[in-house]
Scaffold this motif. Sequence first.
Motif, PDB file in Angstrom:
ATOM      1  N   LEU A   1     -29.471  51.665  48.434  1.00 37.67           N
ATOM      2  CA  LEU A   1     -29.487  50.323  47.851  1.00 37.67           C
ATOM      3  C   LEU A   1     -30.874  49.967  47.326  1.00 37.67           C
ATOM      4  CD1 LEU A   1     -27.186  48.480  50.408  1.00 37.67           C
ATOM      5  CD2 LEU A   1     -26.682  48.928  47.999  1.00 37.67           C
ATOM      6  N   LEU A   2     -31.919  50.366  48.045  1.00 40.67           N
ATOM      7  CA  LEU A   2     -33.277  50.138  47.545  1.00 40.67           C
ATOM      8  C   LEU A   2     -33.469  50.813  46.198  1.00 40.67           C
ATOM      9  CD1 LEU A   2     -35.736  50.495  50.587  1.00 40.67           C
ATOM     10  CD2 LEU A   2     -35.524  48.539  49.053  1.00 40.67           C
ATOM     11  N   ASN A   3     -32.928  52.016  46.085  1.00 37.68           N
ATOM     12  CA  ASN A   3     -33.074  52.776  44.840  1.00 37.68           C
ATOM     13  C   ASN A   3     -32.265  52.163  43.705  1.00 37.68           C
ATOM     14  OD1 ASN A   3     -33.576  54.705  42.950  1.00 37.68           O
ATOM     15  ND2 ASN A   3     -32.963  56.432  44.196  1.00 37.68           N
ATOM     16  N   SER A   4     -31.000  51.827  43.979  1.00 32.58           N
ATOM     17  CA  SER A   4     -30.111  51.359  42.909  1.00 32.58           C
ATOM     18  C   SER A   4     -30.331  49.894  42.543  1.00 32.58           C
ATOM     19  CB  SER A   4     -28.642  51.569  43.314  1.00 32.58           C
ATOM     20  OG  SER A   4     -28.333  50.865  44.500  1.00 32.58           O
ATOM     21  N   VAL A   5     -30.714  49.061  43.514  1.00 36.46           N
ATOM     22  CA  VAL A   5     -30.880  47.625  43.255  1.00 36.46           C
ATOM     23  C   VAL A   5     -32.330  47.281  42.920  1.00 36.46           C
ATOM     24  CG1 VAL A   5     -30.659  45.299  44.213  1.00 36.46           C
ATOM     25  CG2 VAL A   5     -28.931  47.036  44.733  1.00 36.46           C
TER      26      VAL A   5
ATOM     27  N   GLU B   1     -15.472  27.969  42.403  1.00 36.31           N
ATOM     28  CA  GLU B   1     -16.743  27.247  42.310  1.00 36.31           C
ATOM     29  C   GLU B   1     -17.866  28.260  42.087  1.00 36.31           C
ATOM     30  OE1 GLU B   1     -17.471  23.992  42.392  1.00 36.31           O
ATOM     31  OE2 GLU B   1     -15.364  23.387  42.560  1.00 36.31           O
ATOM     32  N   GLU B   2     -18.679  28.031  41.043  1.00 34.32           N
ATOM     33  CA  GLU B   2     -19.769  28.970  40.773  1.00 34.32           C
ATOM     34  C   GLU B   2     -20.817  28.908  41.880  1.00 34.32           C
ATOM     35  OE1 GLU B   2     -23.003  30.228  37.327  1.00 34.32           O
ATOM     36  OE2 GLU B   2     -21.569  28.612  36.935  1.00 34.32           O
ATOM     37  N   VAL B   3     -21.254  30.080  42.320  1.00 36.31           N
ATOM     38  CA  VAL B   3     -22.274  30.190  43.366  1.00 36.31           C
ATOM     39  C   VAL B   3     -23.554  30.722  42.727  1.00 36.31           C
ATOM     40  CG1 VAL B   3     -22.917  31.330  45.515  1.00 36.31           C
ATOM     41  CG2 VAL B   3     -20.549  30.623  45.145  1.00 36.31           C
ATOM     42  N   PRO B   4     -24.672  30.005  42.854  1.00 39.82           N
ATOM     43  CA  PRO B   4     -25.916  30.461  42.227  1.00 39.82           C
ATOM     44  C   PRO B   4     -26.556  31.619  43.000  1.00 39.82           C
ATOM     45  CG  PRO B   4     -26.308  28.434  43.439  1.00 39.82           C
ATOM     46  CD  PRO B   4     -24.840  28.708  43.545  1.00 39.82           C
ATOM     47  N   LEU B   5     -26.472  32.813  42.445  1.00 35.32           N
ATOM     48  CA  LEU B   5     -27.129  33.973  43.037  1.00 35.32           C
ATOM     49  C   LEU B   5     -28.376  34.310  42.231  1.00 35.32           C
ATOM     50  CD1 LEU B   5     -24.217  36.498  43.797  1.00 35.32           C
ATOM     51  CD2 LEU B   5     -25.085  34.650  45.231  1.00 35.32           C
ATOM     52  N   THR B   6     -29.399  34.819  42.917  1.00 37.74           N
ATOM     53  CA  THR B   6     -30.551  35.335  42.193  1.00 37.74           C
ATOM     54  C   THR B   6     -30.141  36.643  41.525  1.00 37.74           C
ATOM     55  OG1 THR B   6     -31.380  36.663  44.031  1.00 37.74           O
ATOM     56  CG2 THR B   6     -32.084  34.350  43.938  1.00 37.74           C
ATOM     57  N   ALA B   7     -30.978  37.132  40.607  1.00 39.48           N
ATOM     58  CA  ALA B   7     -30.680  38.392  39.923  1.00 39.48           C
ATOM     59  C   ALA B   7     -30.542  39.531  40.919  1.00 39.48           C
ATOM     60  CB  ALA B   7     -31.780  38.705  38.904  1.00 39.48           C
ATOM     61  N   THR B   8     -31.373  39.524  41.957  1.00 36.95           N
ATOM     62  CA  THR B   8     -31.320  40.589  42.963  1.00 36.95           C
ATOM     63  C   THR B   8     -30.052  40.495  43.790  1.00 36.95           C
ATOM     64  OG1 THR B   8     -33.736  40.602  43.076  1.00 36.95           O
ATOM     65  CG2 THR B   8     -32.552  41.680  44.871  1.00 36.95           C
ATOM     66  N   GLU B   9     -29.678  39.292  44.200  1.00 32.53           N
ATOM     67  CA  GLU B   9     -28.454  39.116  44.979  1.00 32.53           C
ATOM     68  C   GLU B   9     -27.236  39.557  44.174  1.00 32.53           C
ATOM     69  OE1 GLU B   9     -30.076  35.255  47.536  1.00 32.53           O
ATOM     70  OE2 GLU B   9     -28.815  34.968  45.778  1.00 32.53           O
ATOM     71  N   PHE B  10     -27.212  39.199  42.891  1.00 33.71           N
ATOM     72  CA  PHE B  10     -26.083  39.595  42.049  1.00 33.71           C
ATOM     73  C   PHE B  10     -26.011  41.118  41.929  1.00 33.71           C
ATOM     74  CE2 PHE B  10     -23.868  40.734  38.230  1.00 33.71           C
ATOM     75  CZ  PHE B  10     -22.769  39.888  38.218  1.00 33.71           C
ATOM     76  N   LYS B  11     -27.155  41.748  41.681  1.00 29.99           N
ATOM     77  CA  LYS B  11     -27.191  43.204  41.536  1.00 29.99           C
ATOM     78  C   LYS B  11     -26.744  43.884  42.829  1.00 29.99           C
ATOM     79  CE  LYS B  11     -28.561  47.152  39.585  1.00 29.99           C
ATOM     80  NZ  LYS B  11     -27.852  47.770  38.449  1.00 29.99           N
ATOM     81  N   LEU B  12     -27.159  43.355  43.964  1.00 29.77           N
ATOM     82  CA  LEU B  12     -26.766  43.909  45.260  1.00 29.77           C
ATOM     83  C   LEU B  12     -25.258  43.824  45.443  1.00 29.77           C
ATOM     84  CD1 LEU B  12     -27.400  44.997  48.095  1.00 29.77           C
ATOM     85  CD2 LEU B  12     -27.888  42.640  48.802  1.00 29.77           C
ATOM     86  N   LEU B  13     -24.671  42.654  45.168  1.00 37.33           N
ATOM     87  CA  LEU B  13     -23.228  42.488  45.295  1.00 37.33           C
ATOM     88  C   LEU B  13     -22.488  43.402  44.330  1.00 37.33           C
ATOM     89  CD1 LEU B  13     -20.792  41.042  46.494  1.00 37.33           C
ATOM     90  CD2 LEU B  13     -21.138  39.201  44.821  1.00 37.33           C
ATOM     91  N   ALA B  14     -22.977  43.486  43.102  1.00 34.89           N
ATOM     92  CA  ALA B  14     -22.331  44.340  42.096  1.00 34.89           C
ATOM     93  C   ALA B  14     -22.352  45.802  42.514  1.00 34.89           C
ATOM     94  CB  ALA B  14     -23.026  44.158  40.744  1.00 34.89           C
ATOM     95  N   GLU B  15     -23.475  46.254  43.057  1.00 30.43           N
ATOM     96  CA  GLU B  15     -23.578  47.654  43.488  1.00 30.43           C
ATOM     97  C   GLU B  15     -22.621  47.941  44.645  1.00 30.43           C
ATOM     98  OE1 GLU B  15     -25.191  50.324  42.338  1.00 30.43           O
ATOM     99  OE2 GLU B  15     -25.847  49.145  40.617  1.00 30.43           O
ATOM    100  N   LEU B  16     -22.495  47.005  45.575  1.00 30.97           N
ATOM    101  CA  LEU B  16     -21.573  47.194  46.700  1.00 30.97           C
ATOM    102  C   LEU B  16     -20.127  47.235  46.211  1.00 30.97           C
ATOM    103  CD1 LEU B  16     -23.266  44.820  49.303  1.00 30.97           C
ATOM    104  CD2 LEU B  16     -23.043  47.308  49.510  1.00 30.97           C
TER     105      LEU B  16
END
Length: 227
Positions: A181-185, A153-168
Amino acid sequence: MTTSTIMVVEDDEDIRQLLTYNLEAAGYKAVGAGDGGQALARIRRQPPDLILLDLMLPGMDGFEICRELKKHPDTAKIPVIILTARGEEVDRIVGLELGADDYVVKPFSPREILLRVKAILRRASPTEPSRQTWQKDGLALDFDAHKVEVDAEEVPLTATEFKLLAELIKSQGRVQTRDQLLNSVWGYEFDGYARTVDTHVRRLRQKLGPYARMVETIRGVGYRFKE
């Protein structure tokens, strides 16, 4: 390249004019609104690329606007930067919990606003030339489409939430400090903004459901995505 449209929702006319002037000088198209009801109607009619949103507005306040935006698919993914008065930490955290991507504390410099706007618009626009995907158990990411699925099921993430998850995920198994994380996201480092990371991690976990446990808190250090 298409010019990004930024909506400035601020009831103080001097601040609104200052922001629109500096945004336009930086090459953006800026539109202003002085009250919440007017702003929400204009956003629904013609969604901007990003919203600068004051919390204390006549009529419908910034909290209500943010809540309404995140309810509807057409506006849920519009990045929002909230503008708050110094000392209103609770309001800043509530704004982030409601779905805002970032906040700026008044008084602020136009340069800081432009830095935040540029960073958020950059991460909201996928730049990967080829499709990249990742999956573990029932959690799946499509990096190119900025799409996340939980148990198909697709979960609607904001651009910031997606970037945070991707970086982790990209640093899977390695601890990422809040400053990293502040620097990279977010694309910057400012003292006192570590709570921004904590709030977004909490919100991200809520959306990941049974896979929230994959994002581990390393006490006193930061976060790690479980191997």
